[in-house]
Enzyme design. Structure first.
Site, PDB file in Angstrom:
ATOM      1  N   ARG A 147       4.328  55.283  12.535  1.00 43.91           N
ATOM      2  CA  ARG A 147       3.948  54.369  13.610  1.00 43.91           C
ATOM      3  C   ARG A 147       4.207  55.063  14.945  1.00 43.91           C
ATOM      4  NH1 ARG A 147       7.138  51.329   9.946  1.00 43.91           N
ATOM      5  NH2 ARG A 147       5.973  49.703   8.842  1.00 43.91           N
TER       6      ARG A 147
ATOM      7  N   HIS B 109      -2.946  53.667  15.611  1.00 49.20           N
ATOM      8  CA  HIS B 109      -2.696  53.133  14.276  1.00 49.20           C
ATOM      9  C   HIS B 109      -3.790  53.532  13.291  1.00 49.20           C
ATOM     10  CE1 HIS B 109       0.446  50.773  12.455  1.00 49.20           C
ATOM     11  NE2 HIS B 109      -0.429  50.125  11.726  1.00 49.20           N
TER      12      HIS B 109
ATOM     13  N   LYS C 204      11.105  49.994  11.071  1.00 49.56           N
ATOM     14  CA  LYS C 204      11.317  48.581  11.376  1.00 49.56           C
ATOM     15  C   LYS C 204      12.556  48.052  10.664  1.00 49.56           C
ATOM     16  CE  LYS C 204       6.567  47.050  12.259  1.00 49.56           C
ATOM     17  NZ  LYS C 204       5.478  46.153  11.797  1.00 49.56           N
TER      18      LYS C 204
ATOM     19  N   TYR D 140      -4.875  49.363   1.711  1.00 49.52           N
ATOM     20  CA  TYR D 140      -5.461  50.688   1.867  1.00 49.52           C
ATOM     21  C   TYR D 140      -6.252  51.133   0.648  1.00 49.52           C
ATOM     22  CZ  TYR D 140      -2.436  50.920   5.932  1.00 49.52           C
ATOM     23  OH  TYR D 140      -1.824  50.659   7.132  1.00 49.52           O
TER      24      TYR D 140
ATOM     25  N   HIS E 219       6.598  50.278   4.161  1.00 51.73           N
ATOM     26  CA  HIS E 219       6.191  48.878   4.000  1.00 51.73           C
ATOM     27  C   HIS E 219       7.238  48.117   3.194  1.00 51.73           C
ATOM     28  CE1 HIS E 219       1.676  50.063   4.471  1.00 51.73           C
ATOM     29  NE2 HIS E 219       2.267  49.872   5.623  1.00 51.73           N
TER      30      HIS E 219
ATOM     31  N   ARG F 261      -2.612  56.371  11.253  1.00 52.05           N
ATOM     32  CA  ARG F 261      -1.744  55.947  10.146  1.00 52.05           C
ATOM     33  C   ARG F 261      -2.592  55.406   8.994  1.00 52.05           C
ATOM     34  NH1 ARG F 261       3.536  53.930   8.893  1.00 52.05           N
ATOM     35  NH2 ARG F 261       3.563  51.814   8.038  1.00 52.05           N
TER      36      ARG F 261
END
Length: 232
Positions: A72, A181, A96, A216, A207, A184
């Site tokens: 990210r 993004h 995150k 994806y 994730h 990514r």
């Protein structure tokens, strides 16, 4: 639209919780609208090469890292020199929720990162020789700012500076769908197309939910199905 419903729901929750100070928990039972995310549309290999060809300097290197490692933007600009382990070929990423993960460095990026680490070390020595504090980030900007102790320190490269770089490159390449993004997205779909299992892709991308990673698979599935011509 689901987005309008979500906004109205958030407004109602705020009204009763914070304005009316209503302690009842029933407001939590307001159903959230189900939002179906749009299919991911990554850049093609030729589009990516053309785009990155216009991206130079430190911001350009950040964009190469996004494309080659799937980070990210916020993760990339917050990297530290100690985050790079060239011997092991890995980057330690602080993602995150304070979760740390390891991401492989592609062979095509190792020399560029090694040269950049040398340049950053020389820059820090030069700054300290002039009485400035060293920049703590892996990617440094040109702005200087005094900290709480009055020491003037070079500031890290900002996310907005990187965004401006890719915006200019996207305009030059006539690729309005190109953004940070999207790089990514391209990394994730590339891993899946290469046969990397979903669990490994989930770990590398950071994730928390496998359902995010499953998005994806759409592009890979379309490409796979496109190899079959039932009218031939």
């Amino acid at each position: 639209a689901p987005a309008t419903q979500s906004q109205a729901r958030a407004a109602l929750l705020f009204l009763y919780r914070c304005v009316y100070n209503d302690p009842r928990q029933c407001w939590n039972e307001l159903p959230a609208p189900r939002v179906t995310p749009a299919p991911v549309q990554p850049l093609t290999a030729s589009q990516l090469r053309r785009l990155l060809g216009y991206c130079n300097g430190q911001a350009g290197l950040v964009l190469h890292v996004l494309a080659g490692c799937g980070l990210r933007l916020s993760e990339a600009v917050n990297l530290l020199p100690s985050s790079i382990d060239l011997e092991a070929g890995r980057i330690r990423v602080y993602g995150k929720g304070g979760v740390t993960r390891m991401v492989p460095i592609p062979a095509s990026l190792r020399d560029a990162l090694a040269d950049h680490l040398d340049c950053r070390a020389r820059e820090d020595r030069a700054d300290m020789g002039r009485g400035f504090g060293p920049c703590g980030g892996l990617f440094s900007g040109s702005a200087m700012k005094a900290d709480s102790d009055g020491v003037v320190t070079r500031q890290p490269l900002t996310a907005r500076q990187v965004q401006r770089t890719i915006e200019a490159a996207a305009e030059a390449c006539h690729l309005p769908q190109a953004h940070c993004h999207a790089l990514r997205h391209g990394y994730a779909t590339g891993l899946i197309a290469a046969g990397v299992d979903l669990r490994s892709v989930q770990v590398v991308l950071g994730h928390s939910d496998i359902r995010t990673t499953v998005r994806y698979t759409h592009t890979a599935a379309v490409d796979e199905a496109g190899r079959v011509d039932l009218l031939a």
